[in-house]
Each structure stands twice: as C-alpha cells, then as structure tokens.
Enzyme design. Structure first.
Site, PDB file in Angstrom:
ATOM      1  N   ASP A 118       4.441   7.772 -28.920  1.00 33.95           N
ATOM      2  CA  ASP A 118       3.522   8.329 -27.923  1.00 33.95           C
ATOM      3  C   ASP A 118       3.802   7.815 -26.516  1.00 33.95           C
ATOM      4  OD1 ASP A 118       1.941   9.659 -29.951  1.00 33.95           O
ATOM      5  OD2 ASP A 118       1.125   7.698 -30.459  1.00 33.95           O
ATOM      6  N   ASP A 132      -3.960  11.341 -30.264  1.00 37.48           N
ATOM      7  CA  ASP A 132      -3.037  11.239 -31.388  1.00 37.48           C
ATOM      8  C   ASP A 132      -3.903  11.074 -32.631  1.00 37.48           C
ATOM      9  OD1 ASP A 132      -0.594  10.740 -32.857  1.00 37.48           O
ATOM     10  OD2 ASP A 132      -1.231   8.650 -32.907  1.00 37.48           O
ATOM     11  N   CYS A 170       0.845  -1.185   0.000  1.00 37.11           N
ATOM     12  CA  CYS A 170       0.000   0.000   0.000  1.00 37.11           C
ATOM     13  C   CYS A 170       0.883   1.238   0.000  1.00 37.11           C
ATOM     14  CB  CYS A 170      -0.956   0.011   1.194  1.00 37.11           C
ATOM     15  SG  CYS A 170      -0.125   0.224   2.780  1.00 37.11           S
TER      16      CYS A 170
END
Length: 714
Positions: free
Chosen positions: A606, A413, A13
């Site tokens: 990208d 894109d 966590c």
C-alpha cells in the site's frame, strides 16, 4: 532533455522553495524546476547548454544545502533541528534576563552587557532568519524571514538609539526593546523547532523498500551447478534457485517445482498462495515452503518492486505543497508594511515633526512583528498533536490536518485495516472427536490456517500428541490416516464428498469464505470454514463517514468474493479488488480528480498509494514501510482513530483560521494606530512601548486560543 534530482536542506517555508525555483530558471539551459518543500527534493530539466555546477552553487549561495543522498539529507535535517533547539534555549534565557533588567529600576545589568546579550540573542540565535531574509530581499522574494528581520532589527536599532541619545528623547518615548526583539526570535525559534520536530520522522520508506529485496541470488549454471551472485546483476533468461524461507530476488516464471508464496508485499493477500510451474512470481515475495526454479523475465530495474519504488518517489514529488496562509500573503504584506512605515515618516516630516515620524515609523514595524503570524499555525498544530497522542493517534505530518478539509473519499485496504488480518475459524461441521484430531495435527504446523484451527480448538490440544506429519505444498497436510486441506488433496487420495455436503461447501466458497476439508480413515469427515474477522465498530465507523458525506471505498488485493462479502456486510458500495500496488496508486490518483482522498492501510503493497493520497493513515500493526509512508498512525489499530482524526482536523483548522484572522486583523487595526491616525482627532499617539505590548498581547491571544485545543473533545 536531461533531468537531475537534488536533495535540498535548510528550506524553512514554501517561499524558500519558490526562491530556489525562480533563481534556477534564470540560469541558461534550465528549462523547468519543481521544488517540493515537503520532501526537500528538487527536480530540474535542462538541455546541453546548462551548467549544473552553476545551479548547485546558486542554491548554496541562497543559503541552502545540497545532500548527496537520503541519509545525508536526514543528517542535515537532524542537525538543523538540534540547532533550533539549542538556539531556542539560549535565546529564551537571554530574553528572560533582558526583560528582568529592563523592568528593574535599579539597573542591575550594565548597558554594554545588555547590548552584548541582545546581539547574541538576535544576531546569533536568529542568524538563519537574518541570512535568508537578506537573500530573499536580494531576490525580491519576500517571506516570513523578512518579517522577522524587520521587526527585530527595528526594535534593536531603536533601543540602541534610545541608549545613546536618551537625554534627547522625551521621557514618555524613552524605552528599551532589547527583550522584545529577543523574545520575537525566541517565539519564532520555538515555532520552527516544533515544525521541524514533526518532520523529524521523515520517511525512511524508500530505504525500507530497497531493503525488502535480497541483495544476492543463486543462479543455476549450464552445467547444473549453483553459483551465488548479486541480485542486481541478474539478466533476463537466468535460472534462479529459491529455497524454502528465502525471499524471491527477481520477477520471473517458475520453471520447475512449486511452493506457497507469501505475496503480501505485492497484493496484500492474507494467506500464502500456491504457485507452480508456468506461474509468475515477483521480487520481494517470500517462499514459505517448497523448492522452485525461476526463469528471470525482467531486469532488476524493471521488477514490480522497482516500479513500486518509482511510484512512491513520483507520488511524493507530485504531492501538493500546503503553504502557510501567512507565507502566501507575505509577499504582499511585507512591502505594504515597509511602504506604510516610509509613508508614515514622510507625512509626519511634512508637518515638521521628523522625530515623531521616526518613532511612528518604528512603531509600524514593531507592531507588525510576525510573532503572532509565526505562531498562529505551529502552536495550534502542537496542541492538536498533543490531543491526538492522548487518543493514541500519532500525527507524523501536520500538513495532513490541513488536507482533511473537504475530504470526499475514505479508502480502506481490507486485510489488516477493516479486518483483523488474523485468519479465524467461523464454523465447522466436524464433531468434537474429529476436531480434536485435526487441532492436534494442526498444532504441529506453523501455517496461518493451522494456527487458526489450533486457536479455535485450543482446549482440545494434547501436548503429548504425536503423529507422522507431512506438509504437501499447495494441497494441505497428511498425517497417518488424516488429510487436512483442499479438494484437490482429497481427490488425489480418491476420497469423494457427498453431493449435499459439496453443495454446502460451494455455497460457503461462493460467499467468499475459505473452506478446509478433512478426511479421516479414507472417508470425508467434514469441513472447517475460515475467514478474516471484521474489526469491531467497523460498520459504525462506515456509517459515521457516510453521515459526513464521505464516501467509503474498499481497495484490496484480495479476491472479488471476499472483498465484496466484507463490503456488503459493512454497507460499502465502491469496491476495487484483486488490484496490484501500481493499480492501487492509479485508482487513488483517479479518485483524487473527484475530490480529496484519505487512504487507510497497513501493508507494504500500500506504500505507493499511501504516498499518492491526500491523507495517508496507517495501522500501528502494519508494515514498517506503510507506517513510514503514512501521515498518521493509529497506535491502537482502531478504526475509531479515523473519525477522531477527522474531528481533530476540523477543530485544528478552525483554530488556525481563528489565529490567522486575529493576527491579520490585529495588524489591520493596529498599524494605522501606530502610524498616528488617531493623533489629530483624539490626541492618541502610540509609542514603541505600547506597540511592543500590543504585539505581545497578540501573540498571547494566539497561544491561549490554541491551548483550547488540548481540552477539546474528539
């Protein structure tokens, strides 16, 4: 100031990351610590007085592991996932057996055997929770592990007490909670398994990017001979030979020759770009056809590809950790529960009712069990993921669902995302006879433009057609008396174009379309207009985003004309075109200053921007690098998946909030009752049995509320 990056396994966590950070900063010489729970990476800055081995030993003593590389980290995570799975199976079986034994009046299982089973379920299956809880208590950093420890250990201790002193305990208080304790461990193991399962596809994007560049290169020596060498050993000024079909191993300037370069890895262009002497080329791009000599202008560590790799790593480390609400309040909630439990005993003892005080104190611990808190988020997430899969949406990182809140920009894109990435013929001025000739010649070539022409006129293809064929790099095709290419090809062959036809062609090109010119028998015959195809429903999706006050943006490496043409057709006002990968990254970072950003893309170029965005969405048809970098993958490559993802996120976030509200509300109401607040006025005193039942009902309520997601419409 020096810097070291460590890959840490075993964090369950956000508070685990906080614990490592707090402990590291106590070591002399450690000046800063940035521990990212999502990426399992920790970056420490230190001076010459720091003892790095002491830092590593401290992390290991806290119960975490240190991996030497990404593969080792992934192996550790896979082993952790397998452990959760195996322990969940064991603990669920033990819980079922113990529950059956406790509910039976015939004592089917001897008490010593029940205790052994409970010990296996609690102390073996829940060992990791206990270990981290004890370490957290030592560091005064309270997390969900402490809640698990308190709830299960108190239930186990009471059951042992009730077993040994059953004759001294009133009948209405004489109950066992071995099954309740093991069931808590079972539920939490399930939550942890599901959470880690969702992260099991942890990014191999770095590995993919590294593999994009070739490991070897061919250097031209001073005597003109060719020598093979490692690409990593190239130096500025070296002359490198790159043949047709080879990936360029360096950043440099073409010294001699020309070739069509597939630059999709760098700028996302859907068509190869012709590069000749004096022009820049980049490592990782593909030489489609041609023979070129490149002068190296950047060292291997400074290439554009290397910069993209660094951008991805930096984006991953800067990405904010979204901690569970339960984890955020645990540092306050757990001490309050302990204080309430102690106070409960003291108050009862002050009235001379120590036995009731002990039971009430245990009831407080049992009823505040973290089961509902632990299940509130993961069960809802699992249901959301299941619903998403029904709609062909793969959610790799559930954190993205939380990030959809208050999204302001949806950045697309162009090529392969808004458009199909397949070049297609829009129109032609050729007559059927001339088009048939062009189509048959195009069928001899595998160039994307040739494929588009072939597909457009496939009914005119004659499999027996034969012709001499010459591909002229950067110009087009020459076949017998036929020329197919650009205006430069026609000019070199002294073929003129009528003024009216030329005006039409220029108009098409100004509008953002590509134009292929055709000459037959020495005369201009006509043109073929080509373009990307906008995906179906794209405009509908853009309008839907606008209706939700989400601003659509185009972010593309393609030309201004083409990008603006697509934007105009879809009604998109914000357009960034002719941008390189690092510029995409910078634009995403800049947009994030004004609100949360979702980036939808499909290309290798990208990847850095995808990691920088708050939410990253990739098309299944895209590159492996883009898909590995993304939080969400649209399996059907449909833009409808963007809207469905947003709707699903809203529903899942609402469900999670409802679950947490119920879980904390339940504790707020039930803890005072467990402490005995109703005893003086109403004679109601909660026993551990009813406390355990209340705890179970709380968990069941959370699960049932989460299951409603599977029936939701998105």
């Amino acid at each position: 100031m020096n810097k070291i990056e460590l890959k840490i396994s075993g964090m369950s966590c956000v508070n685990c990351a906080n614990s490592i950070k707090k402990s590291a900063l106590k070591i002399p010489g450690i000046k800063s610590a940035n521990v990212d729970f999502n990426t399992h990476c920790a970056v420490f800055e230190y001076d010459q007085n720091a003892d790095i081995e002491a830092l590593k030993n401290k992390i290991i003593k806290l119960g975490f592991g240190i991996a030497n590389n990404q593969d080792e980290l992934e192996n550790a995570q896979n082993q952790e996932l397998k452990n959760y799975q195996n322990k969940f199976i064991i603990c669920s079986i033990i819980s079922a057996v113990l529950m059956w034994a406790e509910m039976s009046k015939s004592n089917p299982i001897p008490m010593p055997f029940m205790i052994v089973l409970a010990c296996i379920g609690i102390f073996y299956c829940g060992s990791s929770f206990y270990y981290h809880a004890l370490k957290s208590l030592k560091e005064r950093n309270y997390d969900m592990n402490v809640l698990i420890f308190l709830g299960t250990f108190s239930a186990f201790c009471y059951s042992i007490f009730a077993t040994i002193f059953h004759n001294q305990i009133p009948q209405n208080l004489n109950y066992l909670y071995f099954s309740g304790a093991t069931m808590i461990i079972t539920f939490v193991l399930l939550g942890k398994y599901l959470e880690n399962k969702a992260k099991a596809t942890a990014s191999s994007y770095l590995k993919s990017l590294i593999n994009l560049s070739p490991t070897k290169a061919f250097i031209i020596s001073s005597d003109g001979s060719t020598k093979e060498t490692l690409a990593s050993s190239l130096k500025i000024g070296d002359i490198v030979l790159v043949k047709t079909g080879s990936i360029i191993p360096c950043d440099g300037i073409i010294e001699n020759g020309g070739a069509e370069i597939d630059t999709s890895a760098i700028n996302g262009e859907s068509m190869p770009v012709y590069k000749s002497t004096g022009q820049m080329v980049y490592s990782g791009t593909l030489n489609c056809n041609g023979h070129i000599l490149i002068k190296v202008t950047k060292s291997p560590n400074d290439t554009l590809l290397a910069q993209i790799l660094n951008l991805i790593q930096n984006a991953a480390s800067k990405k904010l950790s979204i901690s569970r609400i339960a984890d955020k309040v645990a540092n306050i909630f757990i001490p309050l529960v302990i204080a309430t439990s102690v106070a409960t005993f003291c108050i009862w003892a002050s009235f001379g009712m120590e036995f009731n005080g002990i039971l009430s104190a245990i009831c407080v611990l049992i009823i505040s069990c973290p089961c509902a808190l632990g299940l509130a988020t993961p069960i809802a997430i699992v249901c959301a993921i299941s619903l998403a899969l029904k709609h062909s949406i793969l959610i790799k990182n559930p954190v993205a669902l939380e990030q959809f809140n208050d999204i302001k920009f949806a950045v697309f894109d162009k090529t392969g995302t808004i458009t199909t990435a397949d070049i297609s013929v829009i129109e032609t001025s050729l007559n059927k006879s001339d088009l048939s000739i062009v189509a048959n010649i195009s069928a001899l070539n595998s160039h994307p433009v040739s494929n588009a022409i072939t597909n457009y006129a496939k009914e005119l293809i004659n499999v027996k057609f034969q012709s001499k064929f010459e591909y002229i790099s950067g110009l087009g095709i020459k076949s017998d008396n036929v020329l197919i290419g650009n205006e430069r090809l026609l000019n070199l062959n002294l073929i003129s174009i009528d003024k009216n036809q030329k005006a039409i062609i220029e108009q098409k090109m100004d509008a953002g379309y590509g134009v292929v010119l055709v000459a037959i028998d020495g005369k201009f015959s006509g043109y073929i207009v080509i373009s990307d195809t906008i995906k179906p429903n794209a405009k509908e999706i853009i309008n839907s985003l606008k209706s939700q006050n989400i601003t659509p943006v185009i972010l593309s490496g393609d030309s201004h004309k083409i990008s603006n043409l697509v934007a105009k057709e879809l009604g998109i006002d914000m357009v960034y075109s002719e941008v390189l990968p690092h510029q995409k990254y910078e634009i995403i970072e800049d947009l994030k200053k004004s609100g949360k950003v979702a980036f939808i893309a499909d290309g290798i170029n990208d990847a850095a921007a995808l990691k920088a965005a708050d939410i990253s969405i990739a098309m299944n048809s895209g590159s492996d690098l883009a898909k590995n970098s993304a939080d969400i993958i649209l399996m059907q490559n449909s833009l409808n998946g963007v809207i469905k993802s947003i709707n699903l996120a809203k529903k899942s976030n609402t469900t999670i909030k409802q679950n947490l509200t119920w879980a904390f509300g339940y504790n707020t109401i039930c803890i005072p009752i467990a402490a005995g607040i109703l005893e003086p006025s109403f004679g109601i005193h909660l026993t551990p049995m009813w406390a355990a039942l209340a705890m179970s009902l709380s968990s069941i309520s959370v699960v049932l509320n989460s299951l409603r997601l599977k029936l939701a419409r998105i």
